[in-house]
Design an enzyme around this catalytic site. Structure first.
Site, PDB file in Angstrom:
ATOM      1  N   SER A  53      93.703  47.399  -4.642  1.00  0.00           N
ATOM      2  CA  SER A  53      92.935  46.215  -4.592  1.00  0.00           C
ATOM      3  C   SER A  53      93.471  45.386  -5.541  1.00  0.00           C
ATOM      4  CB  SER A  53      91.435  46.751  -5.082  1.00  0.00           C
ATOM      5  OG  SER A  53      91.499  47.389  -6.321  1.00  0.00           O
ATOM      6  N   HIS A  54      94.540  45.812  -6.529  1.00  0.00           N
ATOM      7  CA  HIS A  54      95.081  44.840  -7.189  1.00  0.00           C
ATOM      8  C   HIS A  54      96.549  44.763  -7.273  1.00  0.00           C
ATOM      9  CE1 HIS A  54      91.266  45.348  -9.580  1.00  0.00           C
ATOM     10  NE2 HIS A  54      91.424  44.163  -9.954  1.00  0.00           N
ATOM     11  N   PHE A 127      93.674  37.780 -12.756  1.00  0.00           N
ATOM     12  CA  PHE A 127      93.445  38.076 -11.487  1.00  0.00           C
ATOM     13  C   PHE A 127      93.972  39.290 -10.972  1.00  0.00           C
ATOM     14  CE2 PHE A 127      93.770  36.982  -6.839  1.00  0.00           C
ATOM     15  CZ  PHE A 127      92.859  36.691  -6.402  1.00  0.00           C
ATOM     16  N   ALA A 128      94.132  40.294 -11.851  1.00  0.00           N
ATOM     17  CA  ALA A 128      94.776  41.528 -11.990  1.00  0.00           C
ATOM     18  C   ALA A 128      94.122  42.710 -12.387  1.00  0.00           C
ATOM     19  CB  ALA A 128      96.125  41.414 -12.869  1.00  0.00           C
ATOM     20  N   LEU A 130      93.174  45.753 -15.103  1.00  0.00           N
ATOM     21  CA  LEU A 130      93.261  45.417 -16.417  1.00  0.00           C
ATOM     22  C   LEU A 130      94.018  46.383 -17.307  1.00  0.00           C
ATOM     23  CD1 LEU A 130      91.967  43.370 -18.401  1.00  0.00           C
ATOM     24  CD2 LEU A 130      89.826  44.862 -18.548  1.00  0.00           C
ATOM     25  N   THR A 166      82.420  40.600 -12.956  1.00  0.00           N
ATOM     26  CA  THR A 166      82.494  42.007 -12.563  1.00  0.00           C
ATOM     27  C   THR A 166      82.981  42.704 -14.117  1.00  0.00           C
ATOM     28  OG1 THR A 166      84.764  41.782 -11.977  1.00  0.00           O
ATOM     29  CG2 THR A 166      83.159  42.145 -10.431  1.00  0.00           C
ATOM     30  N   ASP A 194      87.509  45.877  -4.226  1.00  0.00           N
ATOM     31  CA  ASP A 194      86.980  47.141  -3.205  1.00  0.00           C
ATOM     32  C   ASP A 194      86.101  46.516  -2.247  1.00  0.00           C
ATOM     33  OD1 ASP A 194      88.825  48.854  -4.286  1.00  0.00           O
ATOM     34  OD2 ASP A 194      87.255  49.511  -6.007  1.00  0.00           O
ATOM     35  N   LEU A 310      91.861  63.591 -14.667  1.00  0.00           N
ATOM     36  CA  LEU A 310      91.554  62.729 -15.606  1.00  0.00           C
ATOM     37  C   LEU A 310      91.501  61.298 -14.981  1.00  0.00           C
ATOM     38  CD1 LEU A 310      93.815  63.258 -18.966  1.00  0.00           C
ATOM     39  CD2 LEU A 310      91.347  63.279 -18.713  1.00  0.00           C
TER      40      LEU A 310
END
Lengths: 343, 343
Positions: A53-54, A127-128, A130, A166, A194, A310
């Site tokens: 999604s990124h 826009f990416a 994190l 978000t 998503d 994890l």
């Protein structure tokens, strides 16, 4: 652009080849070479790590934004040495990642000297994903926490209409004999990307993710995207954290809140014009303990109570696989990218 | 102890009278005068603000712990000036609140000078609400964030058995023309004190709060307390935050993880022997904006989208009421407190 590897039929590229292709796209749409490199590496890294999604999914949005004149792809970040633990950057209406890159060395120097340092980025577009902003600090033995606000699409718990973005939180910490501990979580119940992917695939969302344009609960991603809104994760607690992100990423940096910018004169603009806060701590200042050994022990104990995965494990597995076998894209996507790059 | 006010029939005390009564209890059970004052003010403040699960309800636990020899009520915190933004405190197996009080002036001085500073408390016991640790910073114009780990009672998302503590996060920020913005949230789905109160009242919990001793979901607070465990709030996201709290409050301070201490030789011990991390930021370092004005604007906008109650609003309402009318306790509770105080 390097030629696709032997697996050309299945559209497999090396990481470097993908970076090179994406760089061409950014350059062709008006960014400086520095900005193109920075965004291309970020985006190819997300794709490589399975964070689709990124990943390259974001390219049409970047291009549309650059074409709209909403963001300055050639902005030169202005770094200010504010105090012994405080760095500020005016991103100049450019992207946040080049602003972080420009301030990074000073931030690390301050964190190692003062024990903790903060980077306040304002006038920036993020826009990416994190986690790429924090993970590198952990590889250097530092602990990093970052928050970024975005654009109104989340209804505060107990309110009727959306206000927050978000507003993700990402964290990274070093771990002895293993990859860093890293997580990146939207304070919304689901990430916006998503929802877009589910809408594209025609899939329903799990319950509790969002509301339609009338404020009614819905599982239809299109209803959320067309006038609806997301909910915070975890009810009032996620909502409180989202509020904290607005305060830290916007009020504290001098950036816009998620509801303050107006892109109506820039049709095609997709990137939120806000701020980002990053806190870096040097754990070697801790008395008598090796932080990385301690975080290894925590992970060992987590596995001991039955945890199989994890946060971040999947990304590291995908990364290893991509480093060995290359990054796989479907042919249509690759053709679209090549079209955008003009190659 | 001051005499109860005119409302003696309904057991109403002034704040000062309650502090004085609680102070006597702590002193009688082996704390120093400094520690007694600090804990009494903290606990009376929680009671005054309507945070009953951290108010006088906690006194039997404090007394039981002090009697067990588990915690040193006379510990003198050792403050270390580690770096220009880093203060460490060895609480000496004492309570965390006196450790914070001892380091507070240095921490504020560093935050104002460096722009950000961190306080790492280790070898400490935290048995109180967390918001009283951050709220005072906001009254001084500073932004504060703190985390404390506790004792194994939360099952990490995706695991079978408990490992994490309830691991709360508290945040405070100044607001122009209003009370600070403050929240305090357990990263467990419910605070341990609230489970105890529900058990005492014989009430069922909402679904999703915990599991019984077999790991099965239950709404019975007694089943959670007797060999069961809590769940994190918000699934994998709350679990990731709880993990972060372990890393920051324990690994980074040099304190114990929530699963590391063994109080089996101290029957009656109730207080987790861990660590606490506090980060304080001076928002006046922000370019060209007044932080408190900005947080007022955020709150104004939150009300604008229909939010009726901010986190902390109820506490401030209860506080105002108590300041006017006194703090009401039921007669049985007051008699119990007087018994503990020996008055």
């Amino acid at each position: 652009m390097s030629a696709p590897s032997d697996h050309a039929a299945s559209c497999t590229l090396s990481f470097d080849a993908l970076v090179s292709l994406l760089e061409k796209i950014f350059l062709r749409h008006g960014t400086s070479t520095e900005v193109a490199r920075c965004l291309a590496e970020n985006c190819a890294g997300a794709e490589r790590d399975g964070a689709h999604s990124h990943g390259v999914f974001r390219l049409p949005g970047y291009v549309s934004t650059l074409n709209s004149g909403w963001v300055n792809g050639e902005a030169v970040p202005a770094v200010e040495d504010v105090a012994s633990g405080f760095v500020a950057v005016d991103a100049g209406n450019g992207f946040a990642q080049p602003a972080l890159a420009a301030a990074r060395a000073l931030l690390v120097e301050k964190a190692r000297s003062a024990g903790i340092a903060v980077l306040a980025i304002r006038n920036s577009h993020h826009f990416a994903a994190l986690w790429p902003d924090v993970e590198p600090f952990a590889y250097e033995g530092l602990v990093a926490l970052t928050v970024v606000n975005s654009m109104t699409c989340v209804v505060p718990h107990g309110a009727d209409r959306p206000l927050f973005g978000t507003n993700p939180i990402a964290f990274a910490a070093p771990r002895a004999d293993g990859e860093p501990i890293v997580f990146d979580l939207a304070t919304s119940a689901i990430a916006h990307g998503d929802v877009q992917i589910a809408a594209r695939k025609g899939e329903l969302l799990p319950p509790g993710m969002g509301v339609d344009s009338l404020g009614q609960p819905t599982r239809d991603p299109k209803a959320i995207l067309e006038g609806g809104a997301l909910l915070p994760f975890g009810g009032h607690k996620g909502s409180a954290l989202s509020m904290m992100v607005e305060l830290l990423a916007a009020a504290l940096t001098g950036g816009n809140f998620s509801f303050e910018f107006d892109w109506s004169n820039h049709p095609g603009a997709k990137t939120p014009w806000t701020g980002q806060l990053l806190i870096v701590i040097d754990p070697s200042k801790t008395a008598g303990q090796d932080f990385a050994e301690r975080s290894r022990e925590l992970v060992r104990q987590m596995h001991g109570v039955g945890l199989r995965r994890l946060p971040g494990d999947r990304r590291h597995r995908e990364r290893s696989k991509a480093n060995e076998q290359g990054i796989t894209l479907d042919e249509q996507t690759l053709a679209q990218l090549r079209g955008l790059a003009g190659v």
